[in-house]
Design an enzyme around this catalytic site. Sequence first.
Site, PDB file in Angstrom:
ATOM      1  N   ILE A 405      86.156  92.336  39.780  1.00 58.88           N
ATOM      2  CA  ILE A 405      86.411  91.702  41.064  1.00 58.88           C
ATOM      3  C   ILE A 405      86.531  92.739  42.172  1.00 58.88           C
ATOM      4  O   ILE A 405      86.066  92.535  43.301  1.00 58.88           O
ATOM      5  CB  ILE A 405      87.677  90.836  40.941  1.00 58.88           C
ATOM      6  CG1 ILE A 405      87.385  89.654  40.001  1.00 58.88           C
ATOM      7  CG2 ILE A 405      88.173  90.343  42.289  1.00 58.88           C
ATOM      8  CD1 ILE A 405      88.595  89.051  39.344  1.00 58.88           C
ATOM      9  N   ASP A 406      87.135  93.876  41.862  1.00 55.74           N
ATOM     10  CA  ASP A 406      87.339  94.930  42.856  1.00 55.74           C
ATOM     11  C   ASP A 406      86.007  95.516  43.320  1.00 55.74           C
ATOM     12  O   ASP A 406      85.743  95.637  44.521  1.00 55.74           O
ATOM     13  CB  ASP A 406      88.215  96.026  42.247  1.00 55.74           C
ATOM     14  CG  ASP A 406      89.136  96.678  43.261  1.00 55.74           C
ATOM     15  OD1 ASP A 406      89.195  96.211  44.407  1.00 55.74           O
ATOM     16  OD2 ASP A 406      89.809  97.661  42.897  1.00 55.74           O
TER      17      ASP A 406
END
Length: 669
Positions: A405-406
Amino acid sequence: MTATTDGSSGPPVAGPAASGEATGIRPAAGGAGSLARSAEDAMRRAADCLLGHQDAQGWWKGDLQTNVTMDAEDLLLRQFLGIRDDTVTEAAARWIRGEQRSDGTWATFHGGPGELSTTVEAYVALRLAGDRPEDPHMARASAWIREQGGIAATRVFTRIWLALFGWWSWDDLPELPPELIFLPPWFPLNIYDFGQWARQTIVPLTVVSAKRPVRPAPFPLDELHTDPARPRPRQALAPAVSWQGFFQRADKALHLYHKVAPRRLRRIAMNTAARWIIERQENDGCWGGIQPPAVYSLIALHLLGYDLDHPVMREGLASLDRFAVWRADGARMIEACQSPVWDTCLAVIALADAGLPADHPALVRAADWMLGEQISRTGDWAVRRPHLTPGGWAFEFHNDTYPDIDDTAEVVLALGRVRHPDPLRVDIAIARGVRWNLGMQSKNGAWGAFDADNDSPFPNRLPFCDFGEVIDPPSADVTAHVVEMLAYEGLAAHPRARRGVAWLLGQQEPSGAWFGRWGVNYLYGTGSVVPALIAAGVPAAHPAIRRAVDWLASVQNEDGGWGEDLRSYRERRWIGQGVSTASQTAWALLALLAAGERESKAAERGAAWLAATQRPDGSWDEPQFTGTGFPWDFSINYHLYRQVFPLTALGRYVRGEPRMIRAGVREGG
């Protein structure tokens, strides 16, 4: 793989001429004053330096330095498989010896204290390389190891490595039954309750635990026991009413089960685990783009009859060689992971915020490469989000099973800064990335790194799990990056973005800081959250922002920089305290600038520190570890952090807050 002068890996393309004009960066408006001039000059030099290290394919990648357990375990793996050779052994030993501290120990981060398990593994690796117990550096190490309790006091992973050669008993290790693979995702302690890094490690280790192999020990290790005649002192059990006591007794039951496990069931379980492992092998032969799962997967498959010439084994071993960084002095360092996607998106953001034209060839090449890295198939994340369309990015060159996600948030932020000749292609990729990230939000409104709702309280309680964080709950830094990305994509008012903002505001410490899960530590958390909140519409006058600004000013070092030691994960007195570093100073400065504090004394001193400490070639020195794998237990020195974050901060100091060239996706996701 070779190392370049700043520690980044890979062959650089020809860089621009040593002037800001060659980059196409135009002078900033209103740059009067000595600080403004020095900050702009430093920004230009930093941009030139970073551009000079872009690969011809468009990516950047700095070395990812951790600790010498990577090198020691690489040698132990080769010893176990019978493929250790003198060239690799001596090169690894050279690196390990060079990292030893004067007291005979090895630490897990620069300037940190000696660490027992790391020291034991380094010592054993040097014994494999031919170093003698009576050599002064070895004698200092073994004496310290005995003082700390000897092998018996090391972590489980270290004792597993020693058990492979009979230096420790399998009976005295926590049991990991391969039947774990059969537990459904809704059942407690199923494999998907573990974070992706732990999951990929635990599945092959269940096979190793069931097989309990022992290779002939090449030498004894009596000198590493407090009492060689009694190397494994019995440990008292915790009270049965405690979680620790419960799982200790459950482990004893599993040891009994190991003796009576139905052979057919066990065989099916191990074969199922093998299929699970092989299905997750990446195109380059690795597993998840990280070294530890690859090592244990190779051991497990070898124990199940896969010979070294089998394509799975052959490609797996070849992938491990690509984790090696050969130094100019002949030393060989093993990276735990490689970070090209992360480094590239951060480099693009830094260069764009410094004023590099949005259609500059370097940015377009980087965008092309990042677009080619978007993942279009499902991975383990789909166990909890089965109906979500793929669209994320991973951290590494090859890791289609575990996008994160990052990285996805930062890649979207980077692509939004590039004027690409095919804007529709970029818009489609960004829309898919945004949609995937929105769908990966956890129930509490925040985001973890790899999975949604990976926050079971049980895995960390297992006797086996003493090696660091094994779950992936939401964190402030990842959530902040997603919120910032959503805001710049025109989705600040989206309900999921507002829930993320509310969660972040609720996570602020009384001091005004935010905890940093993936960077060290409160400086990273605060440097991530403040820009995100401001981008999402939280006013600079909001009490949370003012508390953060006050905290940053209160922990600024006398020299004008900021630094935070990794011991802040264990001891509160270290929070915000440490030697000034380029990356951490940049994080603090980014937060201050976002909060409207450009003219403040703290921001001016921070910008001046960055300009004054820059090297002539446009880079910064940073031996300190400012990246986090597991808080305290596994620390990282990203060699490109010292370049991309100072450039981003100086760019925003000189040119103001970033401006995206796109209007944003403006869709509900």
